[in-house]
Design a protein around this motif. Structure first.
Motif, PDB file in Angstrom:
ATOM      1  N   PHE A 248       0.835  -1.203   0.000  1.00 20.16           N
ATOM      2  CA  PHE A 248       0.000   0.000   0.000  1.00 20.16           C
ATOM      3  C   PHE A 248       0.866   1.248   0.000  1.00 20.16           C
ATOM      4  CE2 PHE A 248      -3.908  -1.983   2.369  1.00 20.16           C
ATOM      5  CZ  PHE A 248      -4.302  -2.587   1.189  1.00 20.16           C
ATOM      6  N   GLU A 249       0.674   2.069  -1.018  1.00 18.38           N
ATOM      7  CA  GLU A 249       1.320   3.387  -1.063  1.00 18.38           C
ATOM      8  C   GLU A 249       0.198   4.390  -0.832  1.00 18.38           C
ATOM      9  OE1 GLU A 249       4.511   3.822  -1.563  1.00 18.38           O
ATOM     10  OE2 GLU A 249       5.101   1.839  -2.229  1.00 18.38           O
ATOM     11  N   LEU A 250       0.125   4.948   0.378  1.00 21.82           N
ATOM     12  CA  LEU A 250      -1.072   5.725   0.729  1.00 21.82           C
ATOM     13  C   LEU A 250      -0.760   7.211   0.893  1.00 21.82           C
ATOM     14  CD1 LEU A 250      -2.518   3.072   3.214  1.00 21.82           C
ATOM     15  CD2 LEU A 250      -2.912   3.256   0.758  1.00 21.82           C
ATOM     16  N   GLY A 251      -1.651   7.897   1.541  1.00 26.99           N
ATOM     17  CA  GLY A 251      -1.543   9.354   1.619  1.00 26.99           C
ATOM     18  C   GLY A 251      -0.373   9.823   2.473  1.00 26.99           C
ATOM     19  N   GLY A 252      -0.005  11.078   2.281  1.00 26.70           N
ATOM     20  CA  GLY A 252       1.073  11.684   3.062  1.00 26.70           C
ATOM     21  C   GLY A 252       0.613  13.003   3.661  1.00 26.70           C
ATOM     22  N   ASN A 253       1.510  13.623   4.405  1.00 27.45           N
ATOM     23  CA  ASN A 253       1.268  14.976   4.942  1.00 27.45           C
ATOM     24  C   ASN A 253       2.662  15.521   5.214  1.00 27.45           C
ATOM     25  OD1 ASN A 253       0.639  17.281   6.300  1.00 27.45           O
ATOM     26  ND2 ASN A 253      -0.565  16.312   7.924  1.00 27.45           N
ATOM     27  N   ALA A 254       3.443  15.654   4.110  1.00 23.00           N
ATOM     28  CA  ALA A 254       4.895  15.815   4.244  1.00 23.00           C
ATOM     29  C   ALA A 254       5.299  17.117   4.919  1.00 23.00           C
ATOM     30  CB  ALA A 254       5.537  15.733   2.864  1.00 23.00           C
ATOM     31  N   ALA A 405       1.812  13.337  13.270  1.00 20.93           N
ATOM     32  CA  ALA A 405       0.921  12.988  12.148  1.00 20.93           C
ATOM     33  C   ALA A 405       0.757  11.477  12.154  1.00 20.93           C
ATOM     34  CB  ALA A 405       1.549  13.433  10.832  1.00 20.93           C
ATOM     35  N   ASP A 406      -0.430  11.014  11.747  1.00 16.23           N
ATOM     36  CA  ASP A 406      -0.595   9.554  11.739  1.00 16.23           C
ATOM     37  C   ASP A 406      -0.080   8.928  10.435  1.00 16.23           C
ATOM     38  OD1 ASP A 406      -2.581  10.425  10.106  1.00 16.23           O
ATOM     39  OD2 ASP A 406      -4.257   9.731  11.343  1.00 16.23           O
ATOM     40  N   VAL A 407       0.361   9.772   9.508  1.00 18.15           N
ATOM     41  CA  VAL A 407       0.955   9.258   8.274  1.00 18.15           C
ATOM     42  C   VAL A 407       2.438   9.632   8.230  1.00 18.15           C
ATOM     43  CG1 VAL A 407      -1.147   9.282   6.870  1.00 18.15           C
ATOM     44  CG2 VAL A 407       0.233  11.360   7.057  1.00 18.15           C
ATOM     45  N   GLY A 408       3.209   8.966   7.372  1.00 18.28           N
ATOM     46  CA  GLY A 408       4.647   9.260   7.288  1.00 18.28           C
ATOM     47  C   GLY A 408       5.199   8.776   5.949  1.00 18.28           C
ATOM     48  N   LEU A 409       4.956   9.569   4.912  1.00 20.34           N
ATOM     49  CA  LEU A 409       5.457   9.151   3.593  1.00 20.34           C
ATOM     50  C   LEU A 409       6.793   9.849   3.320  1.00 20.34           C
ATOM     51  CD1 LEU A 409       4.786   7.389   1.155  1.00 20.34           C
ATOM     52  CD2 LEU A 409       3.611   9.337   0.134  1.00 20.34           C
ATOM     53  N   ALA A 410       6.743  11.156   2.974  1.00 23.66           N
ATOM     54  CA  ALA A 410       7.991  11.878   2.683  1.00 23.66           C
ATOM     55  C   ALA A 410       8.192  12.987   3.697  1.00 23.66           C
ATOM     56  CB  ALA A 410       7.917  12.474   1.284  1.00 23.66           C
ATOM     57  N   GLY A 411       9.445  13.439   3.815  1.00 19.29           N
ATOM     58  CA  GLY A 411       9.788  14.610   4.611  1.00 19.29           C
ATOM     59  C   GLY A 411      10.999  15.266   3.969  1.00 19.29           C
ATOM     60  N   TYR A 412      11.194  16.534   4.257  1.00 23.64           N
ATOM     61  CA  TYR A 412      12.307  17.280   3.642  1.00 23.64           C
ATOM     62  C   TYR A 412      12.866  18.224   4.687  1.00 23.64           C
ATOM     63  CZ  TYR A 412       9.484  16.000  -0.448  1.00 23.64           C
ATOM     64  OH  TYR A 412       8.736  15.316  -1.377  1.00 23.64           O
ATOM     65  N   PHE A 413      14.170  18.500   4.596  1.00 20.05           N
ATOM     66  CA  PHE A 413      14.681  19.628   5.376  1.00 20.05           C
ATOM     67  C   PHE A 413      15.917  20.204   4.703  1.00 20.05           C
ATOM     68  CE2 PHE A 413      18.219  17.506   7.437  1.00 20.05           C
ATOM     69  CZ  PHE A 413      17.820  16.188   7.524  1.00 20.05           C
ATOM     70  N   GLY A 448       8.179   4.537  -0.618  1.00 21.80           N
ATOM     71  CA  GLY A 448       7.136   4.002   0.259  1.00 21.80           C
ATOM     72  C   GLY A 448       7.155   4.684   1.599  1.00 21.80           C
ATOM     73  N   GLY A 449       6.146   4.365   2.414  1.00 19.13           N
ATOM     74  CA  GLY A 449       5.972   5.099   3.655  1.00 19.13           C
ATOM     75  C   GLY A 449       6.002   4.239   4.901  1.00 19.13           C
ATOM     76  N   VAL A 450       5.812   4.910   6.036  1.00 18.29           N
ATOM     77  CA  VAL A 450       5.657   4.248   7.324  1.00 18.29           C
ATOM     78  C   VAL A 450       4.333   4.747   7.919  1.00 18.29           C
ATOM     79  CG1 VAL A 450       8.132   4.004   7.708  1.00 18.29           C
ATOM     80  CG2 VAL A 450       6.972   6.042   8.567  1.00 18.29           C
ATOM     81  N   LYS A 451       4.007   4.302   9.108  1.00 19.22           N
ATOM     82  CA  LYS A 451       2.752   4.659   9.784  1.00 19.22           C
ATOM     83  C   LYS A 451       1.579   4.420   8.820  1.00 19.22           C
ATOM     84  CE  LYS A 451       3.665   8.457  12.669  1.00 19.22           C
ATOM     85  NZ  LYS A 451       4.201   9.827  12.841  1.00 19.22           N
ATOM     86  N   GLN A 452       0.597   5.327   8.783  1.00 15.31           N
ATOM     87  CA  GLN A 452      -0.571   5.040   7.944  1.00 15.31           C
ATOM     88  C   GLN A 452      -0.380   5.510   6.494  1.00 15.31           C
ATOM     89  OE1 GLN A 452      -4.449   5.441   9.771  1.00 15.31           O
ATOM     90  NE2 GLN A 452      -3.512   5.338  11.789  1.00 15.31           N
ATOM     91  N   SER A 453       0.874   5.701   6.104  1.00 16.85           N
ATOM     92  CA  SER A 453       1.153   5.907   4.670  1.00 16.85           C
ATOM     93  C   SER A 453       1.366   4.574   3.965  1.00 16.85           C
ATOM     94  CB  SER A 453       2.395   6.792   4.488  1.00 16.85           C
ATOM     95  OG  SER A 453       2.085   8.125   4.848  1.00 16.85           O
ATOM     96  N   GLY A 454       1.253   3.478   4.718  1.00 14.67           N
ATOM     97  CA  GLY A 454       1.278   2.172   4.078  1.00 14.67           C
ATOM     98  C   GLY A 454       2.558   1.407   4.295  1.00 14.67           C
ATOM     99  N   PHE A 455       2.742   0.360   3.462  1.00 12.69           N
ATOM    100  CA  PHE A 455       3.898  -0.528   3.615  1.00 12.69           C
ATOM    101  C   PHE A 455       4.219  -1.136   2.262  1.00 12.69           C
ATOM    102  CE2 PHE A 455      -0.085  -2.185   5.324  1.00 12.69           C
ATOM    103  CZ  PHE A 455      -0.409  -3.125   4.347  1.00 12.69           C
TER     104      PHE A 455
END
Ligand SMILES: NC(=O)c1ccc[n+]([C@@H]2O[C@H](COP(=O)([O-])OP(=O)(O)OC[C@H]3O[C@@H](n4cnc5c(N)ncnc54)[C@H](O)[C@@H]3O)[C@@H](O)[C@H]2O)c1
Ligand SMILES: O=CCCC(=O)O
Length: 482
Positions: A248-254, A405-413, A448-455
């Motif tokens: 599952f590749e799901l939603g993010g909130n990067a 956040a309950d999702v964890g797909l991408a992040g940037y800094f 791919g993501g972690v948490k509710q962004s899928g596996f």
């Protein structure tokens, strides 16, 4: 995208056929129709995939590699036509659509190279006289469900590894963007991929029923889904009766974080690229932009100037940087996030409104300052062209906020401090991180993501793992020659 009332036609045998009519999201003119498929059509597709699997699983990996490579070549030879279709049904500007075709085709090239290298292991046994090896075998018939935001790339990112492994597929093309997927299907046949190996199902209204059927069908051994977290949860529940292998590749909130010590020009460029790619309609788009207090005002000013310079219009027009959103529901969601933020004290610096003169699906790229954690934009994926700027003081504060956040797909800094780069990269709860860059997508990198962004992971050397099972073979009674 706007849907005309569906066409209903009674054929010469008295059978009622339903068609889905689709329109260009920019001009709202009719593009064409595709069949609104039903349960019987899906069963037929599964039967074809199942029959084809018997032969395809035994093809040499090198043969499958050649087919995928040929499919890649055909995509590149037809890239202008494919890009035209993508702009037509999705709305993204031609340059972005051409970029998507190359990105999408690269998955076939990449997995054509992986196909001959799906190795097993030789394992030193722990039992005297035994010898243990593993082989990787194709999991079987796979169901693939993909979204409209990358009408080509989300499809090829799944089909590439599936075919490399020797699986056959039933792909439910996105209801809003079926034409690109169907064009890929035509190219598959021209590439010599045997009939029945790749099957496309088109539907919009029937999507939930078809989703359930794919989840519950015992012949289907694997489901790979890209889309929202809510639909992912439903599909997981529905698949429990047959215990399918899932990815599952799901939603993010990067989160995208800019520290005081960042190279400011690079941070502005990275934030623009991440936030406004495909008008904010990608799962890895920055959704929460955190700027450290010392550079907040300067960053906001430079960033807003660039956003003001964007040119919004039909994706076919010269010089257009951003096209329409996919449909009016997307526009409403974006507008509701802006209104919610301003009602709670945020300030619109650029945009903040639709562009009805261009059409009902256009929204002005927007920058809002003074955004806080209580606003909807902090908690939900906007999936549109709105950049909300949050202010923060310390590294600890921002990591805590980013991980809230309950999702964890991408992040940037963005930072010039190497120690901070390691610390923050290790601390962020996401599957993918861009450090001093706003663009992380690459066929070579695990996606791919972690948490509710899928596996599960797509692309990269790990992509094929999602489509194989490991079989262990233990040979017993082997006495060494002494
Ligand atoms: N993680 C990723 O790689 C990735 C990539 C693209 C999009 N997304 C996510 O997708 C969402 C945006 O796309 P969307 O709004 O079209 O998502 P969505 O979940 O509504 O739809 C995605 C796909 O699932 C199908 N679908 C919808 N309901 C279904 C059901 N009940 N059963 C079976 N299939 C169903 C749709 O037809 C579509 O093809 C965002 O949350 C975005 O983050 C994630
Ligand atoms: O929208 C999700 C996929 C985007 C990408 O592959 O870069």
């Amino acid at each position: 995208m706007f849907l005309h009332p569906h066409l209903k036609i009674i054929d010469e045998n008295g059978i009622t056929l339903f068609f889905l009519s689709l329109t260009d999201p920019a001009s709202m003119k009719l593009i064409g129709t595709v069949p609104e498929m039903d349960e019987a059509d899906v069963n037929e597709a599964i039967d074809h995939a199942s029959a084809a699997f018997k032969g395809f699983r035994n093809t040499l990996p090198r043969e499958r590699a050649r087919m995928l490579r040929k499919w890649y070549d055909l995509m590149m030879e037809n890239k202008e036509d494919l890009a035209t279709l993508i702009t037509w049904e999705n709305g993204k500007p031609t340059a972005d659509a051409l970029g998507e075709v190359s990105y999408a085709a690269n998955f076939f090239e990449w997995f054509s190279e992986e196909a001959p290298r799906i190795y097993g292991d030789t394992i030193p046994a722990n039992v005297a006289g035994n010898r243990v090896v593993t082989v990787k075998q194709p999991v079987g018939v796979c169901a693939l469900i993909t979204p409209w935001n990358f009408p080509a790339a989300m499809v090829t990112r799944k089909i590439g590894p599936a075919l490399a492994a020797g699986c056959t597929v039933v792909a439910k093309s996105p209801g809003e963007t079926p034409f690109t997927a169907l064009a890929l299907g035509e190219l598959a046949l021209r590439a010599g991929i045997p009939p029945g190996v790749v099957n496309f199902v088109t539907a919009l209204d029937n999507t939930p029923k078809i989703g359930q059927q794919l989840c519950e069908h015992p012949t289907i051994k694997k489901l790979s889904f890209t889309g929202s977290t809510n639909v992912g949860r439903l599909l997981m529940k529905q698949s429990s009766s047959t215990l399918k292998k899932l990815s599952f590749e799901l939603g993010g909130n990067a989160p995208l974080i800019i520290f005081d010590d960042a190279d400011l020009d690079n941070a502005v460029a990275g934030a623009l690229a991440s936030k406004f790619r495909s008008s904010g309609q990608t799962c890895v788009c920055a959704n929460r932009i955190y700027v450290q207090a010392g550079i907040y005002d300067k960053f906001a000013q430079l960033f807003a100037e660039k956003v003001k310079a964007f040119k919004v219009g039909s994706g076919y027009e010269e010089g257009i940087t951003h096209g329409p959103l996919i449909h009016s529901r997307a526009v409403s969601k974006v507008d509701s996030h802006v209104k919610d933020a301003t009602s709670k004290g945020a300030r619109v610096v650029v945009g903040g409104h639709g562009l009805p003169d261009l059409g009902e699906n256009f929204y002005q790229p927007t920058v809002i300052t003074g955004v806080t954690g209580e606003m909807a934009i902090a908690c939900e994926e906007t999936f549109g062209p709105v950049a909300g700027l949050f202010k923060f003081d310390t590294e600890e504060d921002v990591v805590r906020a980013a991980n809230n956040a309950d999702v964890g797909l991408a992040g940037y800094f963005f930072t010039k401090d190497a120690k901070r780069a390691w610390r923050v990269a290790e601390a962020l709860e996401v599957g993918m991180i861009g450090i001093n860059t706003g663009i992380i997508s690459d066929v070579a990198s695990p996606f791919g993501g972690v948490k509710q962004s899928g596996f599960g992971r797509e692309g990269s050397k790990y992509g094929v793992d999602e489509y194989v099972t490991i079989k262990t073979m233990t040979f017993g009674g082997i006495q060494p020659i002494v």
